[in-house]
Motif scaffolding. Structure first.
Motif, PDB file in Angstrom:
ATOM      1  N   THR A 149     -39.475 -38.950  17.269  1.00 13.50           N
ATOM      2  CA  THR A 149     -40.478 -38.351  16.409  1.00 13.50           C
ATOM      3  C   THR A 149     -41.072 -37.096  17.046  1.00 13.50           C
ATOM      4  O   THR A 149     -41.213 -37.020  18.271  1.00 13.50           O
ATOM      5  CB  THR A 149     -41.595 -39.361  16.095  1.00 13.50           C
ATOM      6  OG1 THR A 149     -42.614 -38.722  15.349  1.00 13.50           O
ATOM      7  CG2 THR A 149     -42.207 -39.906  17.364  1.00 13.50           C
ATOM      8  N   SER A 163     -39.777 -39.513  11.797  1.00 12.46           N
ATOM      9  CA  SER A 163     -39.328 -40.881  12.067  1.00 12.46           C
ATOM     10  C   SER A 163     -38.252 -41.346  11.089  1.00 12.46           C
ATOM     11  O   SER A 163     -37.289 -42.013  11.480  1.00 12.46           O
ATOM     12  CB  SER A 163     -40.515 -41.850  12.029  1.00 12.46           C
ATOM     13  OG  SER A 163     -41.312 -41.700  13.180  1.00 12.46           O
ATOM     14  N   ALA A 216     -35.050 -39.877  12.143  1.00 16.41           N
ATOM     15  CA  ALA A 216     -34.602 -40.487  13.393  1.00 16.41           C
ATOM     16  C   ALA A 216     -33.940 -41.834  13.133  1.00 16.41           C
ATOM     17  O   ALA A 216     -32.895 -42.155  13.722  1.00 16.41           O
ATOM     18  CB  ALA A 216     -35.777 -40.648  14.355  1.00 16.41           C
ATOM     19  N   THR A 244     -39.646 -44.020  17.462  1.00 17.08           N
ATOM     20  CA  THR A 244     -40.284 -43.689  16.194  1.00 17.08           C
ATOM     21  C   THR A 244     -41.654 -44.365  16.081  1.00 17.08           C
ATOM     22  O   THR A 244     -42.018 -45.200  16.909  1.00 17.08           O
ATOM     23  CB  THR A 244     -39.406 -44.133  15.014  1.00 17.08           C
ATOM     24  OG1 THR A 244     -39.172 -45.548  15.096  1.00 17.08           O
ATOM     25  CG2 THR A 244     -38.058 -43.408  15.040  1.00 17.08           C
ATOM     26  N   GLU A 250     -39.267 -49.012   9.956  1.00 20.30           N
ATOM     27  CA  GLU A 250     -38.549 -49.670  11.047  1.00 20.30           C
ATOM     28  C   GLU A 250     -38.201 -51.103  10.661  1.00 20.30           C
ATOM     29  O   GLU A 250     -37.064 -51.564  10.867  1.00 20.30           O
ATOM     30  CB  GLU A 250     -39.409 -49.647  12.310  1.00 20.30           C
ATOM     31  CG  GLU A 250     -39.618 -48.264  12.898  1.00 20.30           C
ATOM     32  CD  GLU A 250     -40.791 -48.191  13.847  1.00 20.30           C
ATOM     33  OE1 GLU A 250     -41.176 -47.065  14.221  1.00 20.30           O
ATOM     34  OE2 GLU A 250     -41.350 -49.248  14.215  1.00 20.30           O
ATOM     35  N   SER A 264     -41.985 -38.166   7.940  1.00 20.74           N
ATOM     36  CA  SER A 264     -42.255 -38.583   9.316  1.00 20.74           C
ATOM     37  C   SER A 264     -43.140 -39.819   9.299  1.00 20.74           C
ATOM     38  O   SER A 264     -43.661 -40.235   8.256  1.00 20.74           O
ATOM     39  CB  SER A 264     -42.972 -37.462  10.069  1.00 20.74           C
ATOM     40  OG  SER A 264     -44.224 -37.178   9.436  1.00 20.74           O
ATOM     41  N   TYR A 314     -45.712 -46.883  18.563  1.00 23.34           N
ATOM     42  CA  TYR A 314     -44.389 -46.288  18.770  1.00 23.34           C
ATOM     43  C   TYR A 314     -43.438 -47.361  19.291  1.00 23.34           C
ATOM     44  O   TYR A 314     -43.811 -48.183  20.133  1.00 23.34           O
ATOM     45  CB  TYR A 314     -44.456 -45.155  19.791  1.00 23.34           C
ATOM     46  CG  TYR A 314     -45.264 -43.959  19.353  1.00 23.34           C
ATOM     47  CD1 TYR A 314     -44.638 -42.815  18.869  1.00 23.34           C
ATOM     48  CD2 TYR A 314     -46.660 -43.969  19.429  1.00 23.34           C
ATOM     49  CE1 TYR A 314     -45.377 -41.716  18.472  1.00 23.34           C
ATOM     50  CE2 TYR A 314     -47.397 -42.877  19.023  1.00 23.34           C
ATOM     51  CZ  TYR A 314     -46.762 -41.752  18.545  1.00 23.34           C
ATOM     52  OH  TYR A 314     -47.490 -40.666  18.149  1.00 23.34           O
TER      53      TYR A 314
END
Length: 267
Positions: free
Chosen positions: A32, A63, A66, A80, A86, A145, A218
């Motif tokens: 990120t 993110s 990514a 991220t 996630e 992001s 994170y």
């Protein structure tokens, strides 16, 4: 010189380098932009290379991108800060293990003369409602992001349409968004670390902070087995950030430059 989009750590130490003095393929890290723009990555990558002998090639992106790079096998590991995305990627099998490594917080920033706009707000939802009726502009990251995703969640919680006229769409990293907010005399949402590192002559101040809605975690994401090209390197990166040495680097970053830690290692 470090560039935001991509750079390579050129240090190679120890026996992990390929035989005959040749370097092994760099570990491809998708990260990120806030970790890059805050300067933390410039500390972590050389330390990881020194500890493992692995060079690192970095793509600094939002993110969501990514996670996509990792799922497509175009990155070996990702760092991220978008917990919802996630979890979705992990549940669908697009990525493998998720290891939380550090946290900080989001803050609402803007010109100091706008302090009165959000004065008295009990939480970030109230602060955003106050911004919405103030007639002032708000710079939106608009880049999928982790910061942008949290911003969208907060607008929804505040009952404010994310397409409102006062919201200025922008596609770019955190440092660029702060620069635009300064030029437009606007509010924006930033991670605390990037703001404190970059505030310089921006003429912006933290106008609202605090509360669980602004917690910012994170995590290191490892690849799914079907896309893993360097699973060992991904695991090594996660383990380094969770190691005593990695935790010390994370927890001390910012003390000398801004007078306070900018990230906190997770337990």
């Amino acid at each position: 010189m470090w560039t935001r989009r991509a750079f390579t750590s050129l240090v190679c130490a120890g026996l992990a380098c390929a035989g005959g003095g040749e370097r092994a393929r760099p570990l491809r890290l998708a990260v990120t932009t806030s970790v890059h723009d805050s300067g933390l990555l410039g500390v972590l990558v050389p330390a990881f290379t020194a500890a493992t002998g692995r060079t690192v090639e970095v793509s600094a992106v939002g993110s969501k991108r990514a996670i996509e790079l990792l799922a497509l096998g175009q990155a070996d590991v990702a760092l991220t800060h978008s917990p919802v995305e996630e979890a979705q990627a992990q549940a669908s099998g697009r990525v493998g293990a998720r290891t939380p490594v550090m946290r900080n917080a989001y803050v609402l920033v803007g010109p100091p003369r706008y302090t009165g706009v959000v004065a008295g707000a009990a939480d970030i939802r109230g602060a955003l409602r106050a911004v919405a009726v103030s007639g002032r502009r708000f710079v939106s990251r608009g880049d999928d992001s982790g910061t942008h995703q949290r911003e969208l969640q907060l607008w929804a919680a505040a009952g404010i349409p994310a397409e409102s006229a006062f919201i200025l769409p922008f596609t770019g990293g955190m440092a660029e968004a702060l620069g635009l907010a300064a030029r437009e005399h606007a509010f924006t949402l930033s991670d605390r670390a990037t703001f404190l590192t970059r505030r310089g002559d921006l003429g912006l101040a933290i106008l609202f902070q605090g509360g669980s809605d602004l917690d910012n975690v994170y995590a290191v994401l490892e690849p799914a087995p079907q896309t893993a090209a360097d699973a060992e390197g991904a695991r090594a990166f996660a383990e380094f950030l969770r190691s005593p040495a990695g935790r010390r680097l994370v927890g001390s970053y910012g003390v000398e430059t801004v007078g306070e830690p900018l990230f906190t290692p997770v337990e």
